[in-house]
Design an enzyme around this catalytic site. Structure first.
Site, PDB file in Angstrom:
ATOM      1  N   ASP A  11      -3.128   9.906  -0.010  1.00 45.96           N
ATOM      2  CA  ASP A  11      -1.929  10.349   0.747  1.00 45.96           C
ATOM      3  C   ASP A  11      -0.675   9.890  -0.010  1.00 45.96           C
ATOM      4  OD1 ASP A  11      -1.431   7.764   3.292  1.00 45.96           O
ATOM      5  OD2 ASP A  11      -2.332   7.609   1.283  1.00 45.96           O
ATOM      6  N   ASP A  16      -0.785   5.127  -3.981  1.00 46.57           N
ATOM      7  CA  ASP A  16      -1.720   6.213  -4.309  1.00 46.57           C
ATOM      8  C   ASP A  16      -1.401   6.780  -5.696  1.00 46.57           C
ATOM      9  OD1 ASP A  16      -0.920   6.369  -1.271  1.00 46.57           O
ATOM     10  OD2 ASP A  16      -2.951   7.154  -1.379  1.00 46.57           O
ATOM     11  N   ASN A  40       0.867   8.596   4.681  1.00 48.48           N
ATOM     12  CA  ASN A  40       2.174   8.036   4.316  1.00 48.48           C
ATOM     13  C   ASN A  40       3.307   8.999   4.665  1.00 48.48           C
ATOM     14  OD1 ASN A  40       1.393   5.517   3.266  1.00 48.48           O
ATOM     15  ND2 ASN A  40       0.728   6.496   1.362  1.00 48.48           N
ATOM     16  N   THR A 124      -7.988   6.681  -0.417  1.00 45.74           N
ATOM     17  CA  THR A 124      -6.885   5.706  -0.392  1.00 45.74           C
ATOM     18  C   THR A 124      -5.865   6.060   0.681  1.00 45.74           C
ATOM     19  OG1 THR A 124      -5.601   6.889  -2.070  1.00 45.74           O
ATOM     20  CG2 THR A 124      -7.154   5.200  -2.856  1.00 45.74           C
ATOM     21  N   PHE A 165      -3.312   0.352   8.169  1.00 45.79           N
ATOM     22  CA  PHE A 165      -2.734   1.694   8.321  1.00 45.79           C
ATOM     23  C   PHE A 165      -3.757   2.825   8.134  1.00 45.79           C
ATOM     24  CE2 PHE A 165       0.673   4.754   8.375  1.00 45.79           C
ATOM     25  CZ  PHE A 165       0.324   5.722   7.448  1.00 45.79           C
ATOM     26  N   ASN A 166      -4.507   2.835   7.032  1.00 42.64           N
ATOM     27  CA  ASN A 166      -5.402   3.969   6.752  1.00 42.64           C
ATOM     28  C   ASN A 166      -6.461   4.151   7.837  1.00 42.64           C
ATOM     29  OD1 ASN A 166      -4.116   4.672   4.381  1.00 42.64           O
ATOM     30  ND2 ASN A 166      -5.484   3.468   3.080  1.00 42.64           N
ATOM     31  N   GLN A 227       9.437  -2.475   0.836  1.00 44.47           N
ATOM     32  CA  GLN A 227       8.535  -3.533   1.329  1.00 44.47           C
ATOM     33  C   GLN A 227       9.335  -4.784   1.692  1.00 44.47           C
ATOM     34  OE1 GLN A 227       5.063  -3.754   1.604  1.00 44.47           O
ATOM     35  NE2 GLN A 227       4.374  -1.829   0.688  1.00 44.47           N
ATOM     36  N   HIS A 239      -1.931  -1.709  -3.147  1.00 42.00           N
ATOM     37  CA  HIS A 239      -3.198  -1.510  -2.441  1.00 42.00           C
ATOM     38  C   HIS A 239      -4.176  -0.561  -3.145  1.00 42.00           C
ATOM     39  CE1 HIS A 239      -1.318  -3.359   1.121  1.00 42.00           C
ATOM     40  NE2 HIS A 239      -0.339  -2.485   1.036  1.00 42.00           N
ATOM     41  N   ASP A 240      -3.805   0.693  -3.294  1.00 44.02           N
ATOM     42  CA  ASP A 240      -4.769   1.749  -3.602  1.00 44.02           C
ATOM     43  C   ASP A 240      -5.472   1.661  -4.950  1.00 44.02           C
ATOM     44  OD1 ASP A 240      -2.747   4.167  -1.786  1.00 44.02           O
ATOM     45  OD2 ASP A 240      -4.321   2.808  -1.110  1.00 44.02           O
TER      46      ASP A 240
END
Ligand code: RIB
Ligand code: CA
Length: 309
Positions: A11, A16, A40, A124, A165-166, A227, A239-240
């Site tokens: 996303d 990502d 996102n 992701t 979130f995901n 952030q 993260h991804d």
């Protein structure tokens, strides 16, 4: 050496984008395609971002749009972190490519069923597309090597105290994936929060001075600004791309095999990945969760990938 066949469902999304970059030109992968989820941002925006990234990075892979909405919930975008476009911070050249005519589920099912080798599925973003594909055509289960997802946490969440979130965007899709019988490796906040894009990391990557580093630097500067505003972080958790890093070298992560249950009870823990790390319940272990990460190895992987663009 035989390449590992992968499909990346995402996303985009700043992190990502780095996952796509990390996978895109690595010779160990046969990137069959990129499928897109809402998350996102809305699907219209994450889809456009995916096309822009594939064109800019000169990747010859199909991009397929997935479901507009999660299976049960309504879309909940993350504009505060990723911006109005979903990928604020970089001016892409005019788009000259378009989406593949197949939707994400059709693409996943067709490519997995026709592949002579098992396909590794990486997600992701919210797991809507893979969850739907598994329900539409369960035969794909026997030709999926592994599901490697960025999502969840065996500790606390980032959108509620309980949920990441995901998973929170589509708990039902995650529930389908985690209970499909396919090997699931969960790369959660527990490790992704340990790889933060501090300014010295940006300075290190800026020295590469090519198209890849230019994209990284500009996106990460905006990612960091957002952030900082939302979480007070000095560097954004990247993260991804940790999912891709794990597939490049599994030694990147310390892994524990546990029972993990996705909370779909609609209570205060809705969307939580309940990981039984002490095996209290003695239930079947269905998930490999990441417990720790080799940060130095991760940043070396990012630097090596940027040098390919
Ligand atoms: O919780 C982090 C995850 O949510 C990442 O995949 C980020 O891109 C957002 O989708
Ligand atoms: Ca994402």
């Amino acid at each position: 050496m035989k390449k590992r066949k992968i499909i990346l469902d995402c996303d985009p999304g700043h992190d990502d984008a780095i996952a796509i970059l990390l996978a895109g030109k690595n010779p160990i992968f046969d990137l069959l395609g990129i499928t897109v989820a809402s998350g996102n941002q809305t699907l219209a925006k994450t889809g456009r971002n995916a096309l822009n990234l594939v064109q800019y990075l000169e990747l010859d892979v199909p991009v397929c749009l997935g479901a507009v909405n999660p299976i049960i919930k309504e879309v909940e975008v993350c504009e505060a972190i990723h911006g109005e476009s979903g990928l604020d911070g970089f001016d892409f050249p005019p788009l000259e490519i378009d989406f593949d005519k197949r939707n994400a589920m059709e693409f996943m099912i067709e490519e997995i069923l026709k592949s002579k080798e098992k396909v590794t599925m990486i997600t992701t973003g919210p797991m809507t597309n893979l969850g739907l594909a598994l329900r539409i055509e369960p035969k794909i289960i026997e030709n999926i090597e592994e599901i490697v997802l960025m999502g969840g946490s065996y500790q606390n969440g980032n959108v509620t105290p309980a949920a990441e979130f995901n998973i929170y965007c589509d708990p039902e899709a995650a529930y389908i994936c985690f209970n499909s019988g396919v090997k699931v490796t969960m790369v959660g906040l527990d490790v992704t929060r340990k790889v933060k894009v501090f300014s010295h990391i940006i300075d290190r990557m800026e020295k590469i001075n090519n198209n890849g580093s230019d994209l990284f630097v500009k996106l990460m500067r905006v990612f960091n600004e957002n952030q900082k505003k939302v979480f007070g972080f000095d560097g954004s958790p990247l993260h991804d791309p940790v999912t891709i890093g794990y597939l490049i070298n599994p030694d990147l992560l310390e892994i524990q095999h546990v029972h993990c249950d996705i909370d779909i009870s609609h209570g205060t823990s809705y969307g939580r990945t309940n990981c039984d790390i002490f095996d209290f319940l003695e239930l079947e272990r269905n998930t490999y969760i990441a417990k720790d990460i080799d940060e130095e190895m991760f940043w070396d992987m990012i630097e090596e990938a940027l040098k390919r663009y």
